[in-house]
Design a protein around this motif. Sequence first.
Motif, PDB file in Angstrom:
ATOM      1  N   ARG A  59       0.830  -1.207   0.000  1.00 43.13           N
ATOM      2  CA  ARG A  59       0.000   0.000   0.000  1.00 43.13           C
ATOM      3  C   ARG A  59       0.865   1.258   0.000  1.00 43.13           C
ATOM      4  NH1 ARG A  59      -2.505  -3.167   4.043  1.00 43.13           N
ATOM      5  NH2 ARG A  59      -2.082  -1.608   5.672  1.00 43.13           N
ATOM      6  N   LEU A  62       2.347   1.799  -3.527  1.00 42.91           N
ATOM      7  CA  LEU A  62       1.393   2.386  -4.459  1.00 42.91           C
ATOM      8  C   LEU A  62       1.303   3.898  -4.245  1.00 42.91           C
ATOM      9  CD1 LEU A  62      -1.391  -0.342  -4.316  1.00 42.91           C
ATOM     10  CD2 LEU A  62       0.227   0.065  -6.153  1.00 42.91           C
ATOM     11  N   ASN A  63       1.368   4.338  -3.003  1.00 42.76           N
ATOM     12  CA  ASN A  63       1.354   5.773  -2.725  1.00 42.76           C
ATOM     13  C   ASN A  63       2.592   6.463  -3.264  1.00 42.76           C
ATOM     14  OD1 ASN A  63      -0.949   6.905  -0.989  1.00 42.76           O
ATOM     15  ND2 ASN A  63      -0.561   4.911  -0.078  1.00 42.76           N
ATOM     16  N   ALA A 107       9.143   3.061  -4.152  1.00 40.42           N
ATOM     17  CA  ALA A 107       8.024   2.161  -4.429  1.00 40.42           C
ATOM     18  C   ALA A 107       8.544   0.798  -4.877  1.00 40.42           C
ATOM     19  CB  ALA A 107       7.111   2.766  -5.496  1.00 40.42           C
ATOM     20  N   VAL A 139      -3.284   6.831 -12.875  1.00 43.03           N
ATOM     21  CA  VAL A 139      -2.854   5.860 -11.855  1.00 43.03           C
ATOM     22  C   VAL A 139      -2.274   4.626 -12.539  1.00 43.03           C
ATOM     23  CG1 VAL A 139      -3.694   4.280 -10.071  1.00 43.03           C
ATOM     24  CG2 VAL A 139      -4.455   6.670 -10.071  1.00 43.03           C
ATOM     25  N   LEU A 143       1.580   3.339 -11.991  1.00 42.67           N
ATOM     26  CA  LEU A 143       1.826   2.025 -11.400  1.00 42.67           C
ATOM     27  C   LEU A 143       2.550   1.103 -12.377  1.00 42.67           C
ATOM     28  CD1 LEU A 143      -1.433   1.407  -9.318  1.00 42.67           C
ATOM     29  CD2 LEU A 143       0.753   2.394  -8.596  1.00 42.67           C
ATOM     30  N   ILE A 148       3.614  -2.622 -11.783  1.00 45.92           N
ATOM     31  CA  ILE A 148       2.269  -3.091 -11.441  1.00 45.92           C
ATOM     32  C   ILE A 148       1.379  -2.941 -12.665  1.00 45.92           C
ATOM     33  CG2 ILE A 148       0.268  -2.762  -9.934  1.00 45.92           C
ATOM     34  CD1 ILE A 148       2.258  -1.586  -7.870  1.00 45.92           C
ATOM     35  N   VAL A 150      -2.072  -2.809 -14.317  1.00 48.99           N
ATOM     36  CA  VAL A 150      -3.416  -2.440 -13.869  1.00 48.99           C
ATOM     37  C   VAL A 150      -4.416  -2.571 -15.005  1.00 48.99           C
ATOM     38  CG1 VAL A 150      -4.841  -0.586 -12.914  1.00 48.99           C
ATOM     39  CG2 VAL A 150      -2.453  -0.813 -12.189  1.00 48.99           C
ATOM     40  N   ALA A 171      -9.055  -2.981  -5.529  1.00 50.38           N
ATOM     41  CA  ALA A 171      -8.718  -1.559  -5.509  1.00 50.38           C
ATOM     42  C   ALA A 171      -9.818  -0.810  -6.257  1.00 50.38           C
ATOM     43  CB  ALA A 171      -7.369  -1.311  -6.167  1.00 50.38           C
TER      44      ALA A 171
END
Length: 196
Positions: A59, A62-63, A107, A139, A143, A148, A150, A171
Amino acid sequence: MVAFEKGSLDILPEIMASEYARYTRDPQWRGCVQQSDSLNTYYLGFNCRRKPFTDVRVRQALNYALDRPTMLAAILDGRGELARGPVPPKLRRGPAPAGYEYDPERARRLLAEAGYPDGFSMKLYQTADTENLDMCQAVQAYLQAVGIRVSIVQLEWSTFLAAVAEGEAGACWLSWWADYPDGENFLYPLFHSANQ
């Protein structure tokens, strides 16, 4: 907007993000635009009962992966203030918590520490709304840059809410608008265990 521009409406209560720059730059309209702070917050929510979101490092990663100042400037034309916690600034009585800075390297390190050195795949649920899609695509791109992958899932509002409430969505992109002007109206509905 068409009705407003043709004179059928005296007031346009909200300007879509995609039209904001046009209205504020056009000499015909810019003097008519008035802004006020609203009591709401937009957020990327996680189902912390589903992997990989059970791990706080994921988490946090991701921020750190999101360049929020750039997203605010590019997508919302700078309208708004970066969230530093769930309670809007107008309702905060003390200093805001420290926010996350854009740090894609950090990250990646956090993802590796959490056991995801090559990232992972996830679905990001959102409502079928253009402004939400623009934000979710940003986003998705940020990511992707840290590994990541998505997939954006767009759903009609009631189907979206059911997917979030039933835990199907790992999410989601959501917002909360105050029912009354008190920080409790953000903390209790969003975080109290009675609402889980």
